[in-house]
Design a protein around this motif. Structure first.
Motif, PDB file in Angstrom:
ATOM      1  N   THR A  57       0.846  -1.185  -0.070  1.00 34.95           N
ATOM      2  CA  THR A  57      -0.150  -0.082   0.172  1.00 34.95           C
ATOM      3  C   THR A  57       0.894   1.380  -0.064  1.00 34.95           C
ATOM      4  OG1 THR A  57      -0.133   0.167   2.290  1.00 34.95           O
ATOM      5  CG2 THR A  57      -1.742  -1.351   1.261  1.00 34.95           C
ATOM      6  N   GLY A  58       2.061   1.020   0.406  1.00 32.38           N
ATOM      7  CA  GLY A  58       2.763   2.374   0.484  1.00 32.38           C
ATOM      8  C   GLY A  58       2.778   3.200   1.886  1.00 32.38           C
ATOM      9  N   PHE A  59       1.865   2.401   2.673  1.00 33.23           N
ATOM     10  CA  PHE A  59       1.722   3.384   4.071  1.00 33.23           C
ATOM     11  C   PHE A  59       1.618   2.308   5.118  1.00 33.23           C
ATOM     12  CE2 PHE A  59      -0.528   6.041   0.937  1.00 33.23           C
ATOM     13  CZ  PHE A  59      -0.015   7.236   1.162  1.00 33.23           C
ATOM     14  N   MET A  60       1.911   2.746   6.243  1.00 35.86           N
ATOM     15  CA  MET A  60       1.631   2.100   7.715  1.00 35.86           C
ATOM     16  C   MET A  60      -0.012   1.968   7.800  1.00 35.86           C
ATOM     17  SD  MET A  60       4.626   1.480   8.436  1.00 35.86           S
ATOM     18  CE  MET A  60       5.415   1.384   6.592  1.00 35.86           C
ATOM     19  N   HIS A  61      -0.203   0.994   8.872  1.00 40.27           N
ATOM     20  CA  HIS A  61      -1.633   0.817   9.115  1.00 40.27           C
ATOM     21  C   HIS A  61      -1.684   0.821  10.750  1.00 40.27           C
ATOM     22  CE1 HIS A  61      -0.971  -1.537   5.271  1.00 40.27           C
ATOM     23  NE2 HIS A  61      -1.953  -0.403   4.963  1.00 40.27           N
ATOM     24  N   GLU A  62      -2.792   0.753  11.296  1.00 39.67           N
ATOM     25  CA  GLU A  62      -3.063   0.374  12.815  1.00 39.67           C
ATOM     26  C   GLU A  62      -2.512  -1.001  13.289  1.00 39.67           C
ATOM     27  OE1 GLU A  62      -6.823   0.885  15.441  1.00 39.67           O
ATOM     28  OE2 GLU A  62      -6.786  -0.519  14.041  1.00 39.67           O
ATOM     29  N   SER A  63      -3.076  -2.042  12.209  1.00 37.31           N
ATOM     30  CA  SER A  63      -2.257  -3.251  12.561  1.00 37.31           C
ATOM     31  C   SER A  63      -2.458  -4.225  11.633  1.00 37.31           C
ATOM     32  CB  SER A  63      -3.100  -4.026  13.873  1.00 37.31           C
ATOM     33  OG  SER A  63      -4.400  -4.327  13.301  1.00 37.31           O
ATOM     34  N   PHE A  64      -1.630  -5.278  11.468  1.00 35.52           N
ATOM     35  CA  PHE A  64      -1.548  -6.258  10.636  1.00 35.52           C
ATOM     36  C   PHE A  64      -1.300  -7.528  11.112  1.00 35.52           C
ATOM     37  CE2 PHE A  64       2.853  -5.133  11.177  1.00 35.52           C
ATOM     38  CZ  PHE A  64       3.468  -6.163  11.105  1.00 35.52           C
ATOM     39  N   HIS A  65      -1.922  -8.751  10.427  1.00 32.20           N
ATOM     40  CA  HIS A  65      -1.898 -10.013  11.117  1.00 32.20           C
ATOM     41  C   HIS A  65      -0.342 -10.484  10.918  1.00 32.20           C
ATOM     42  CE1 HIS A  65      -2.344 -14.461  11.519  1.00 32.20           C
ATOM     43  NE2 HIS A  65      -3.520 -13.986  12.263  1.00 32.20           N
ATOM     44  N   MET A  66       0.149 -11.223  12.045  1.00 28.93           N
ATOM     45  CA  MET A  66       1.539 -11.625  11.973  1.00 28.93           C
ATOM     46  C   MET A  66       1.914 -12.700  11.026  1.00 28.93           C
ATOM     47  SD  MET A  66       1.271 -14.137  15.797  1.00 28.93           S
ATOM     48  CE  MET A  66       0.350 -15.582  15.420  1.00 28.93           C
ATOM     49  N   ASN A  67       0.956 -13.396  10.506  1.00 26.19           N
ATOM     50  CA  ASN A  67       1.254 -14.228   9.364  1.00 26.19           C
ATOM     51  C   ASN A  67       0.818 -13.724   8.077  1.00 26.19           C
ATOM     52  OD1 ASN A  67       2.112 -16.250  11.313  1.00 26.19           O
ATOM     53  ND2 ASN A  67       0.011 -16.819  11.786  1.00 26.19           N
ATOM     54  N   ALA A  68      -0.088 -12.717   8.221  1.00 28.31           N
ATOM     55  CA  ALA A  68      -0.503 -12.185   6.712  1.00 28.31           C
ATOM     56  C   ALA A  68      -0.638 -10.799   6.856  1.00 28.31           C
ATOM     57  CB  ALA A  68      -1.883 -12.830   6.510  1.00 28.31           C
ATOM     58  N   PRO A  69       0.316  -9.730   6.343  1.00 25.45           N
ATOM     59  CA  PRO A  69       0.226  -8.750   6.551  1.00 25.45           C
ATOM     60  C   PRO A  69      -0.990  -7.683   5.514  1.00 25.45           C
ATOM     61  CG  PRO A  69       2.643  -9.266   6.209  1.00 25.45           C
ATOM     62  CD  PRO A  69       1.539 -10.502   6.067  1.00 25.45           C
ATOM     63  N   GLU A  70      -1.269  -8.677   4.646  1.00 29.47           N
ATOM     64  CA  GLU A  70      -2.360  -8.193   3.952  1.00 29.47           C
ATOM     65  C   GLU A  70      -3.897  -7.992   4.642  1.00 29.47           C
ATOM     66  OE1 GLU A  70      -2.140 -12.506   3.104  1.00 29.47           O
ATOM     67  OE2 GLU A  70      -0.839 -10.997   3.122  1.00 29.47           O
ATOM     68  N   ARG A  71      -3.758  -8.758   5.705  1.00 32.27           N
ATOM     69  CA  ARG A  71      -4.776  -8.640   6.880  1.00 32.27           C
ATOM     70  C   ARG A  71      -4.662  -7.440   7.711  1.00 32.27           C
ATOM     71  NH1 ARG A  71      -5.750 -14.360   9.138  1.00 32.27           N
ATOM     72  NH2 ARG A  71      -6.958 -12.987  10.452  1.00 32.27           N
ATOM     73  N   TYR A  72      -4.810  -6.144   7.284  1.00 29.49           N
ATOM     74  CA  TYR A  72      -4.639  -5.124   8.028  1.00 29.49           C
ATOM     75  C   TYR A  72      -5.904  -4.167   8.532  1.00 29.49           C
ATOM     76  CZ  TYR A  72      -4.797  -2.718   3.730  1.00 29.49           C
ATOM     77  OH  TYR A  72      -5.010  -1.998   2.339  1.00 29.49           O
ATOM     78  N   THR A  73      -5.649  -3.368   9.543  1.00 32.18           N
ATOM     79  CA  THR A  73      -6.947  -2.565   9.727  1.00 32.18           C
ATOM     80  C   THR A  73      -6.537  -1.204   9.722  1.00 32.18           C
ATOM     81  OG1 THR A  73      -6.115  -2.408  12.123  1.00 32.18           O
ATOM     82  CG2 THR A  73      -7.498  -4.000  11.971  1.00 32.18           C
ATOM     83  N   ARG A  74      -7.495  -0.147   9.119  1.00 33.56           N
ATOM     84  CA  ARG A  74      -7.212   1.063   9.107  1.00 33.56           C
ATOM     85  C   ARG A  74      -6.279   1.381   7.950  1.00 33.56           C
ATOM     86  NH1 ARG A  74      -7.477   4.875  14.293  1.00 33.56           N
ATOM     87  NH2 ARG A  74      -7.895   6.431  12.805  1.00 33.56           N
ATOM     88  N   SER A  75      -6.460   1.789   6.905  1.00 29.71           N
ATOM     89  CA  SER A  75      -5.548   2.156   5.731  1.00 29.71           C
ATOM     90  C   SER A  75      -4.984   3.498   5.631  1.00 29.71           C
ATOM     91  CB  SER A  75      -6.287   1.850   4.338  1.00 29.71           C
ATOM     92  OG  SER A  75      -7.844   2.586   4.138  1.00 29.71           O
ATOM     93  N   TRP A  76      -5.863   4.306   6.541  1.00 31.78           N
ATOM     94  CA  TRP A  76      -5.622   5.811   6.609  1.00 31.78           C
ATOM     95  C   TRP A  76      -5.381   6.283   7.872  1.00 31.78           C
ATOM     96  CZ3 TRP A  76      -9.367  10.347   5.240  1.00 31.78           C
ATOM     97  CH2 TRP A  76      -8.551  11.472   5.472  1.00 31.78           C
TER      98      TRP A  76
END
Length: 465
Positions: free
Chosen positions: A419-438
């Motif tokens: 995405t080019g950005f940080m997120h609120e959180s991401f899953h330890m085994n699957a970073p594509e599962r994240y919360t808050r894109s902005w």
């Protein structure tokens, strides 16, 4: 320090980004909320210095994100006013807004417009505190937007009224930092001085030496961490001089109302306020009132918040109740135990901090998660196995170990999910599962990490991560 729980122990290496080798197109908006000539110059300087083009791209996207997307600046009655949203929530948190603009402080003397913008944030925060020192988040006007059905003393200006000690500490940190960076103490007069006196009053009230105090909070919810037990006043405490906080900086309710990292942050804020009282207001009596409360809280921390861990020795508990009960954990949200040196609340070499650091960056912390893609601290706010980039950034900002710093930067690069950005959180085994894109706080804080390493340890960045 060592790299227990935080470096390359266990052979973990962050996965290589799927974007490696591609052209990196800017994710910044074409129309920006605010453009700083000093920030733009720094972006070019650091990006051209970094051989890792993906890391440079992340820095260019993230560092200006607060300015690009979240600030609303205007002049009101001849004074600057800046409203700062968190990103995908259209409200201004006192904590987030302070943290979002903090990394730009070192650039304000190079950019008068940026200086005015930050002065506007300080002015707005003072107004917010005077509306209600117990609120954590505010609307831009009297819109009534937000949690207006909560069982507490809501006002239309309030988005949310969760009492968190750090909501009053962060504005002090920002205003004090602005004064020290610019030499401009004019912002600390008028409304800001009134707000500072209200902060002192509120901290004293929440010691609750003579009753429950004026604040209570309940919410009709299925999520227990969103409400406060015992008629909204929190679980029982013994009144030992510590300040009660009903909520953590995650906006989750405290189990034990004495939140230790927030109390340590409050001590630092009171010391800063004492200096302002002495040098700006020329008020020795008020200076001593700030220092007296700071000493009382610090002494109580030493007596009630340091416990013996069977593996790590003397450590700071995360929460205590004054009766001898305590909670050993850490949460990614700042103030956290891990973040204490970053906030200036504890010396990095402090033995208790170092022991605590090892504890919270290990499996002894129930919210330290280690997966196939990364390991780091999360918290109950979004659930188990979710690592917060905030914790990896703070880990990098508080380490003196190059291997650990390398791990943090490499992990952050490897888990933004393209995405080019940080997120609120991401899953330890699957970073594509994240919360808050902005989530502008995490974005700008990541920029602060790279900026600080560039200033203090530039050779560290002369490689591919």
């Amino acid at each position: 320090m060592g790299i227990v729980g935080g470096g390359l122990a266990g052979g973990m290496v962050p996965s290589i980004s799927l974007l490696a080798g591609r052209d990196f197109v800017s994710k910044r908006p074409l129309v920006k909320k605010f453009r700083s000539v000093a920030v733009e110059a720094l972006l070019k300087e650091i990006a051209s210095f970094l051989p890792d083009k993906e890391l440079a791209w992340l820095f260019e996207n993230c560092f200006p994100n607060t300015l690009d997307t979240t600030v609303d600046f205007s002049m009101k009655n001849g004074e600057p006013d800046t409203f700062v949203i968190t990103g995908d929530i259209n409200a201004m948190w006192l904590r987030d807004s302070s943290a979002q603009v903090w990394p730009y402080l070192s650039l304000v003397n190079q950019d008068p417009d940026l200086k005015l913008l930050l002065k506007g944030v300080i002015n707005r925060q003072a107004k917010c505190i005077l509306i209600d020192p117990y609120a954590n988040a505010f609307n831009k006007g009297k819109s009534g937007f937000g949690w207006k059905t909560d069982l507490t003393e809501m006002k239309p200006e309030l988005h949310e009224r969760k009492w968190e000690i750090d909501s009053l500490c962060y504005p002090v940190r920002l205003a004090y930092g602005y004064w020290k960076s610019t030499g401009d103490g004019t912002v600390l007069q008028g409304n800001w001085k009134k707000a500072a006196l209200l902060i002192l009053q509120t901290f004293s009230e929440q010691q609750r030496k003579s009753g429950k105090g004026p604040y209570h909070f309940q919410r009709r919810t299925e999520t227990p961490t969103d409400t406060v037990p015992l008629s909204g006043y929190g679980n029982p405490t013994r009144k030992v001089g510590l300040i009660h906080s009903m909520f953590r900086p995650s906006d989750d309710a405290c189990l034990y109302p004495f939140l230790v990292p927030a109390n340590l942050f409050a001590v630092q804020s009171l010391i800063q306020l004492s200096e302002i009282a002495d040098e700006i207001w020329l008020d020795k009596e008020l200076k001593m009132r700030f220092l007296s409360l700071a000493k009382e809280v610090q002494d109580a921390i030493e007596q009630h918040a340091i416990v013996i861990h069977p593996d790590f020795g003397k450590v700071y508990a995360y929460e205590v109740d004054g009766f001898g009960n305590y909670l050993l954990m850490d949460d990614a949200n700042v103030p956290s135990l891990l973040s204490l040196p970053y906030l200036g609340a504890v010396d990095h070499q402090n033995e208790v901090y170092q022991n605590t650091r090892k504890m919270v960056l290990s499996s002894s912390n129930p919210y330290f998660f280690e997966g196939t893609k990364a390991k780091g601290i999360g918290g109950p706010h979004v659930g188990l196995e979710m690592i917060w980039p905030l914790s990896l950034i703070i880990q990098g900002l508080t380490t003196s170990n190059d291997l650990e710093l390398n791990y943090c930067i490499a992990s952050l690069k490897a888990t933004h999910a393209g995405t080019g950005f940080m997120h609120e959180s991401f899953h330890m085994n699957a970073p594509e599962r994240y919360t808050r894109s902005w989530f502008a706080w995490a974005n700008t804080l990541f920029g602060e990490l790279i900026y600080r390493v560039y200033k203090e340890n530039p050779t560290m960045l002369q490689k591919q991560f």
